[in-house]
Design a protein around this motif. Structure first.
Motif, PDB file in Angstrom:
ATOM      1  N   GLN A  40     -33.151  21.433  -8.321  1.00 43.87           N
ATOM      2  CA  GLN A  40     -32.520  22.545  -9.019  1.00 43.87           C
ATOM      3  C   GLN A  40     -33.548  23.506  -9.593  1.00 43.87           C
ATOM      4  O   GLN A  40     -33.341  24.720  -9.601  1.00 43.87           O
ATOM      5  N   LEU A  41     -34.689  22.982 -10.080  1.00 48.97           N
ATOM      6  CA  LEU A  41     -35.730  23.870 -10.592  1.00 48.97           C
ATOM      7  C   LEU A  41     -36.275  24.760  -9.483  1.00 48.97           C
ATOM      8  O   LEU A  41     -36.514  25.952  -9.691  1.00 48.97           O
ATOM      9  N   TRP A  53     -33.339  30.180 -18.258  1.00 48.56           N
ATOM     10  CA  TRP A  53     -34.097  30.779 -17.156  1.00 48.56           C
ATOM     11  C   TRP A  53     -33.257  31.790 -16.384  1.00 48.56           C
ATOM     12  O   TRP A  53     -33.716  32.876 -16.044  1.00 48.56           O
ATOM     13  N   THR A  87     -32.186  25.591 -17.478  1.00 41.02           N
ATOM     14  CA  THR A  87     -31.554  26.405 -16.446  1.00 41.02           C
ATOM     15  C   THR A  87     -30.809  27.592 -17.039  1.00 41.02           C
ATOM     16  O   THR A  87     -30.921  28.727 -16.558  1.00 41.02           O
ATOM     17  N   ILE A 117     -33.771  27.634  -8.625  1.00 41.05           N
ATOM     18  CA  ILE A 117     -33.717  28.791  -9.525  1.00 41.05           C
ATOM     19  C   ILE A 117     -35.068  29.487  -9.644  1.00 41.05           C
ATOM     20  O   ILE A 117     -35.223  30.446 -10.399  1.00 41.05           O
ATOM     21  N   SER A 159     -29.996  21.380 -18.105  1.00 43.21           N
ATOM     22  CA  SER A 159     -29.012  22.416 -18.436  1.00 43.21           C
ATOM     23  C   SER A 159     -29.580  23.424 -19.423  1.00 43.21           C
ATOM     24  O   SER A 159     -29.369  24.638 -19.293  1.00 43.21           O
TER      25      SER A 159
END
Length: 247
Positions: free
Chosen positions: A220-221, A142, A139, A224, A136
């Motif tokens: 998730q990385l 970023w 993210t 994004i 979190s």
């Protein structure tokens, strides 16, 4: 109050924040090592959200001469929004496997109760640490600040910074290695700057644990557009492809 000349260095704990602080401090000194050599990094780049002495607080920070540089580990929601005119923010990201190991090793260097590796691994994977969930944290920053320009410096400045901020020099320099902090909270012989390498997690994680990290963070990385590498060669290749280094 944030000033236009401020530089705020942000990142999850044990992500290379001290290294980044030393580099930026030297950049602001035009690469002249003598300007930073005799001052502890905690004075040059204070963390005003960790009050460990009478001077390190917001009132003291307000009185510092510009440009002010500060470092912190706070989540994005607790910080002012930076659009350029309010100052600059630099966020540092490190492979979460190495962050987890570094947190574990640091905890064992302090005088607090040591926890075992499986405990630290579980806490980190589940986001149950006092500094919050790594994914979190990364993210949010970023998505808010993931793109930008990368300024250039003279060859002499780059050479001075590269030498002064090498791992060996940082580790041997008490002004950069936070010797004052380790004297207060560390065990005898403990050093804040330890290995500073990519991939040390392999000495601690099993293949199953590594796979769980990939499952927890990887999708998730990628979603994004934030590449996190397990190997030094992959990191160098990624940096070349994004124009962040020239080799």
């Amino acid at each position: 109050m944030v000033k236009p000349t401020d530089i705020w260095l942000c990142g999850y704990m044990k992500s290379g924040n001290t290294w980044l602080s030393e580099i930026v401090s030297l950049i602001m000194a035009d690469g002249v090592v003598d300007r930073v050599r005799e001052r502890p990094i905690t004075e040059r780049v204070p963390n005003i959200f960790i009050v460990d002495n009478d001077r390190c607080n917001s009132v003291w920070f307000e009185g510092l001469i510009d440009p002010r540089i500060t470092v912190n580990h706070l989540e994005l929601k607790y910080l002012p929004r930076f659009e350029g005119k309010e100052g600059k923010m630099i966020y540092i990201v490190r492979n979460p496997k190495d962050v987890c190991v570094s947190l574990y090793r640091f905890q064992h260097m302090t005088k607090s109760r040591a926890i075992d590796w499986d405990e630290m691994y579980g806490f980190f994977l589940d986001g149950h640490l006092i500094i919050g969930d790594w994914l979190s944290h990364v993210t949010d920053f970023w998505l808010a600040y993931g793109t930008g320009n990368h300024p250039s410096f003279t060859a002499e400045t780059v050479a001075n910074i590269t030498t002064h901020c090498s791992l060996r020099t940082m580790r041997d320099n008490p002004m950069a290695n936070q010797s004052d902090l380790m004297t207060r909270v560390g065990k005898p012989g403990a050093q804040f700057v330890r290995k500073g390498i990519i991939g040390d997690w392999r000495r601690h994680m099993t293949d199953t644990q590594s796979a769980l990290f990939d499952e927890r963070f990887g999708q998730q990385l990628r979603a994004i557009g934030l590449p996190v590498c397990d190997e030094l060669a992959d990191a160098q290749r990624c940096m070349r492809d994004t124009g962040r280094i020239i080799v």
